[in-house]
Structure formats: C-alpha cells, structure tokens
Design a protein around this motif. Sequence first.
Motif, PDB file in Angstrom:
ATOM      1  N   ASN A  28       0.841  -1.192  -0.059  1.00 51.80           N
ATOM      2  CA  ASN A  28      -0.085  -0.036  -0.078  1.00 51.80           C
ATOM      3  C   ASN A  28       0.695   1.185   0.049  1.00 51.80           C
ATOM      4  OD1 ASN A  28      -2.387  -1.426  -0.114  1.00 51.80           O
ATOM      5  ND2 ASN A  28      -2.736  -1.503   2.227  1.00 51.80           N
ATOM      6  N   ILE A  29       2.192   1.129  -0.443  1.00 52.12           N
ATOM      7  CA  ILE A  29       3.141   2.303  -0.578  1.00 52.12           C
ATOM      8  C   ILE A  29       3.954   2.289  -1.825  1.00 52.12           C
ATOM      9  CG2 ILE A  29       4.829   3.587   0.625  1.00 52.12           C
ATOM     10  CD1 ILE A  29       4.159   2.735   3.413  1.00 52.12           C
ATOM     11  N   THR A  69       2.647  17.229   2.870  1.00 50.80           N
ATOM     12  CA  THR A  69       1.621  15.985   2.568  1.00 50.80           C
ATOM     13  C   THR A  69       0.552  16.706   2.591  1.00 50.80           C
ATOM     14  OG1 THR A  69       1.318  16.279   5.048  1.00 50.80           O
ATOM     15  CG2 THR A  69       3.128  14.673   4.374  1.00 50.80           C
ATOM     16  N   LEU A  70      -0.551  15.856   1.788  1.00 53.95           N
ATOM     17  CA  LEU A  70      -1.857  15.818   1.433  1.00 53.95           C
ATOM     18  C   LEU A  70      -2.547  14.790   1.719  1.00 53.95           C
ATOM     19  CD1 LEU A  70      -4.113  17.726   0.348  1.00 53.95           C
ATOM     20  CD2 LEU A  70      -3.440  16.865  -1.953  1.00 53.95           C
ATOM     21  N   SER A  71      -3.663  14.523   2.384  1.00 52.66           N
ATOM     22  CA  SER A  71      -4.413  13.363   2.554  1.00 52.66           C
ATOM     23  C   SER A  71      -5.935  13.766   1.946  1.00 52.66           C
ATOM     24  CB  SER A  71      -4.777  12.931   4.069  1.00 52.66           C
ATOM     25  OG  SER A  71      -3.565  12.677   4.440  1.00 52.66           O
ATOM     26  N   PHE A 125      -0.458  11.712   0.225  1.00 56.67           N
ATOM     27  CA  PHE A 125       0.491  12.280  -0.746  1.00 56.67           C
ATOM     28  C   PHE A 125       1.591  12.758  -0.150  1.00 56.67           C
ATOM     29  CE2 PHE A 125      -3.704  12.018  -2.774  1.00 56.67           C
ATOM     30  CZ  PHE A 125      -3.446  11.222  -4.192  1.00 56.67           C
ATOM     31  N   THR A 126       2.894  12.499  -0.438  1.00 59.74           N
ATOM     32  CA  THR A 126       3.979  13.111   0.484  1.00 59.74           C
ATOM     33  C   THR A 126       5.034  13.327  -0.686  1.00 59.74           C
ATOM     34  OG1 THR A 126       3.589  11.465   2.445  1.00 59.74           O
ATOM     35  CG2 THR A 126       5.805  12.991   2.238  1.00 59.74           C
ATOM     36  N   VAL A 127       5.556  14.784  -0.673  1.00 59.87           N
ATOM     37  CA  VAL A 127       6.680  14.916  -1.573  1.00 59.87           C
ATOM     38  C   VAL A 127       7.793  14.333  -1.290  1.00 59.87           C
ATOM     39  CG1 VAL A 127       7.954  16.864  -2.479  1.00 59.87           C
ATOM     40  CG2 VAL A 127       5.614  17.167  -2.160  1.00 59.87           C
ATOM     41  N   LYS A 174       5.440  10.121  -2.795  1.00 53.61           N
ATOM     42  CA  LYS A 174       5.106   9.212  -2.275  1.00 53.61           C
ATOM     43  C   LYS A 174       3.440   8.757  -1.990  1.00 53.61           C
ATOM     44  CE  LYS A 174       6.169   8.090   2.180  1.00 53.61           C
ATOM     45  NZ  LYS A 174       6.667   7.720   3.347  1.00 53.61           N
ATOM     46  N   VAL A 175       2.873   7.666  -2.460  1.00 54.80           N
ATOM     47  CA  VAL A 175       1.520   7.711  -2.311  1.00 54.80           C
ATOM     48  C   VAL A 175       1.131   6.480  -1.287  1.00 54.80           C
ATOM     49  CG1 VAL A 175      -0.725   7.244  -3.416  1.00 54.80           C
ATOM     50  CG2 VAL A 175       1.177   8.496  -4.515  1.00 54.80           C
ATOM     51  N   GLU A 176       0.381   6.877  -0.473  1.00 58.58           N
ATOM     52  CA  GLU A 176       0.078   5.644   0.636  1.00 58.58           C
ATOM     53  C   GLU A 176      -1.346   5.551   0.803  1.00 58.58           C
ATOM     54  OE1 GLU A 176       1.435   4.544   5.441  1.00 58.58           O
ATOM     55  OE2 GLU A 176       2.131   6.433   4.280  1.00 58.58           O
ATOM     56  N   ILE A 177      -1.736   4.368   0.700  1.00 53.91           N
ATOM     57  CA  ILE A 177      -3.238   4.109   1.032  1.00 53.91           C
ATOM     58  C   ILE A 177      -3.345   4.060   2.738  1.00 53.91           C
ATOM     59  CG2 ILE A 177      -5.243   2.399   1.046  1.00 53.91           C
ATOM     60  CD1 ILE A 177      -4.456   1.818  -1.709  1.00 53.91           C
TER      61      ILE A 177
END
Length: 437
Positions: A353-354, A404-406, A412-414, A426-429
């Motif tokens: 999930n990452i 970051t943005l959720s 979402f993390t730069v 970086k994209v994480e569920i």
Amino acid sequence: MIEIVSGAFATPEIITSLVCVVLLLMCSGFISGSETAIFSLGPADIDKVKEKLKERPLGASAVLDLINDREYTLATILMLNNMVNILITLLTSHIIVKTLHFQSEVWEFLFISVFVTFLLLLFGEVLPKVIASHYSIGFAIKGAPVLRVLRKISKPFAFLLVSSGSKVSSLSNSTHDNISLDELSEAIDITQTRNDQEKQLLSGVVNFADTEVESIMCPRVDIVALEASVGFDEVRRVIIESGFSRIPVYKSTLDDVCGVLYVKDVFSHLGEEDTYDWCKLIRPPHFVAEHKKIAELLDDFRTSHVHMAIVVDEYGSTLGLVSLEDILEEVVGEISDETDTEESLCYDKLAENIWLFDAKTHIGDMSKIIDIDEGLFDEYKGNAETLAGLMLEHKRRFLRKGDTLSLCGVKFTVAEAQVRKVNKIKVEIEKNESSDN
C-alpha cells in the motif's frame, strides 16, 4: 387446513387430467430445451452440425433451417410454450380443486400458485435447459425436426407476432438510435472479463473519442528540443542521448518551434563538420490545439502523414508534444520499446500500500496502479491532471520536500523536490480516511 377428498384420485376425470399434465410438462420441457439448444449454438457448433448432414440429414438440416429463420422459430417457441403452460396451469388447478379441500380461499390460491410455479420452473424450464445446455448439438438435432413441423403449422399465427414485434422494434430504434458513451462505459465497468487487460482495452476504446490532447501530451518541461543555432556536434549528441526519432527545433524559445528534425534524415550526414547547416534537413512542424480530441488528431496524423505534433494554447505558446505512440497508449496501455529502461518507469512499489511515483504521473494512471476508483479525486483535483498538480491545487504554493496531503483515504507526500519543481511523490493508502491537511 388441507384435507384430501376421499376417492377423488381414483376417478377417470382426475386420472386423465394427471396424464395430460405429465404429457404437457414433457412438451413444455421439450420446447424450452429446444430453444436453449438451438439458440446457444455458436459458429463452431454450427460447423459441427453441418458435418453431420450426411450422418443425420433430417435433424441437421432442420437445425440449420431453424437457425436461418430465427424470428419465426423464436415466435413459434414462445407461442407454443405459453399455450402449453396455460393448459398445465388450468389442469393442475382443476386437479387440486377436485382432490383437496382448503379451509380458506387464500390458502387455496397460495398453494395452487406455488405448486404450479414449482412444476413449471423445475420440469418445464430449469431441468430441460440445463440438459440442453450441456448437450446442445445432440438435443438440437433430435428436437429440430419436430419443431420445424410445429413452425410450419403455426406460421400464420407466428407471422402476427413477428410483424408486431418488428413494428415495436422500429419504433424503439427510432427513439433510441445510439447508446451513449457513459452507458457503454458503465456496461464495461460491471462486465466480468477473464482478465484486466481486456477491460482496460475496452475502456480505452470507449474513452478514446472523448479524450483531449492535453491529457496525454508530454509536458513542455520534458520536451527534448534543439535550438536552430547550435552546431552539428550538439545535434549528434542530443540524438544519441535522447534516443528519439523526431526532435523539435526552435529559434529563440520553445514558443517559436520552426520545424522537426527526423533522425533518419541525419544518418547520411553523420560525417559532416560541426559547421554543417543541418537546419536544411528539418521538416515543417504540425501544430495542434490543447483541447482537440485525440480521435480527430489521429485522423489528422493519418491524412498529413505525420507522427508528432506540437501542442499550443490559445496564445500560441508551446504547452507540450504529442505523438502517435501517446495516442496508442491511451487505448492499449503503456508501450515499452528497446530504449525504455527500468529507470523510466513512473513508479516503484516500496511496501504494501505504499508507492513512489514520478510527480508528473497522471492521476488516472496512478489510480489504476494502486487499484482505486479512477474518479475518486475528480471533485478535488480542479484543473490538475498530475500528482504534482493535485498537491499544488490544494497547497497553493511551491511544494517542498515533506509536504503532505490526505484525500479520500490516500496520503500524498513530496519525496523529492527542487526549488520550483517536484520530482517524486510517495502515495500511501491510509487505513482510515482523513481530511485535507
């Protein structure tokens, strides 16, 4: 609640009715099975039937005759099946009324309804159709001769059904000539295919006509181009390092594209000096508006015999570049050639999930890769098309490493950034959905 009338089953009337019900159930099963067997025959099955013309000419020819006249065959089957089922219902109801006594008319009605429905479904529909579906060719060949005779007998009545159905169909078609793209897209979404590639291809074809050039183009910052004033040594270097077969050429800035250099035109001049006037090799550029549909662009490519176009906005400024390969990838998915490397992939999976994505990855492509709804961020992305654009839409400032943005349960993390450009995100569920940061 239910009492059996004494001696009722021994009367000639009831015995005759029972025999008739059994025979009618057999007829109903035969008709239903024949319908399934005949109309389930595919092209390969029909070829097998043709092979049996010498061995079983009567049955095989009857099957082919019924298939060639599908409308009258179906009308005959439906008419006969309904007549038989009505007779079964009437006779069964008569037997129940004569042999059983109910304390309430409601119980009598419910018993007759349930019992008759069970008989018709089990012996008149389910069992015959299951058998016919497993032995479709044999069942069809055995039943077709009888069905063909019944079709000839009932053809005057079937004619009324076919003609009435044709009129209704023509009226329906006049008001619903075309299925919309949205309806077709929804149909594909609920369709169960054997693999995801088939579904992706169908979705690509459906969305093809409505996709704009802007959504598939290579953005301006990623364009590899040549300034018209550079020497021939620089041209050779760019050709070798880029690996591209066509390179845009501009005069002062990328907003002033004057042509396209085809690498194949340079091959015969590779031995020239650095002062060689290579600009005489360039060909006229093909320009396209950012909102042009890619279906129309494909037609332009076909008629103009070009494979690449420069995308410009309403002011004539260069926004990006679009090629024939970009259009094909929109339908069939990513196309990798011998120049593509592992480093050119747009993402890496870091853990469960990452993922680590290139910041310019399209939001829809990211959604496919991490297996979420492609329209999940539609109400949040505004005019953004890429991951970096999505974060900029919400941050309203230059992004920095660690921002970051959720959204909708996705974080979402730069992960990598320069002064005015984001490289990796970086994209994480997330386990639980959270609101915007």
